[in-house]
Write a protein that holds these residues in place. Structure first.
Motif: not given
Length: 216
Positions: A157-172, A192-198
């Motif tokens: 769950g920790l890993g999944s939460l970390a991945m979730l926050f990465d996934a919404i990185l571009g929203v703010p 480029l960073l947002l693309l890399e994050a995805q």
């Protein structure tokens, strides 16, 4: 003949080691490089409105969670170092933004983390408040990890939460641009960073799915 073959094999092994080391360095520092021109742009213009500091919030949470995920299920050391470097980078970005906002601030009213006012969450007056939040969040994660370290579901769950926050990185940043009706002050390198994050999210999602299948 055998000596020549041995020398060639040693040379090949040395080259592979060098390439592996270079690849590791790229993985550790590659994610932070787009923030260098953004940092320089903010420092040069003394304007922070084009950059959303909530990007820092998401990355700090994601990488702190990933460090505790590493404690529960150790993966590559390179990725752990990547998280540490990203945390340091985000703190540096926040420190710069806080200094500039303090210089440009007209109102004398101070807002602090200890006020516990959700209305001004992540809009505090001092850099120390952001450090205090990171410290409190880290202590909370440490307590829960110590308590539930033997739980596979908690660790994953920790890993999944970390991945979730990465996934919404571009929203703010998108919301910031919409609010400003402009992308002025935002460097294109961040795209480029947002693309890399995805790409990282897609990779980690697949890796997490495989780990869960193995665990069950």
């Amino acid at each position: 003949m055998d000596i020549e073959v041995g020398i060639q094999e040693e040379g090949m092994e040395g080259s592979l080691t060098l390439l592996s080391w270079l690849a590791s360095c790229v993985m550790v520092f590659g994610g932070t490089l787009p923030y260098v021109p953004q940092y320089q742009e903010i420092q040069r213009s003394s304007i922070t409105e084009g950059f959303s500091t909530r990007v820092c919030l998401l990355l700090l949470i994601a990488n702190i969670l990933r460090i505790f995920f590493w404690i529960g299920k150790q993966f590559e050391l390179t990725l752990l170092l990547q998280s540490v470097v990203m945390i340091i980078t985000m703190l540096a970005m926040l420190h710069l933004c806080c200094n500039i906002q303090h210089t440009n601030r007209v109102s004398t009213k101070q807002r602090h983390f200890t006020d516990l006012n959700l209305r001004y969450f992540w809009s505090w007056s001092a850099f120390e408040d952001y450090l205090l939040f990171c410290f409190a969040f880290t202590v909370l994660c440490a307590f829960l990890t110590l308590l539930l370290l033997d739980s596979v579901l908690f660790v994953e769950g920790l890993g999944s939460l970390a991945m979730l926050f990465d996934a919404i990185l571009g929203v703010p940043q998108l919301l910031q641009n919409f609010h400003n009706h402009s992308t002025h002050g935002m460097r294109c390198y961040l795209l480029l960073l947002l693309l890399e994050a995805q790409c990282h999210v897609a990779y980690r999602r697949q890796a997490t799915r495989e780990r869960l299948i193995e665990a069950w």
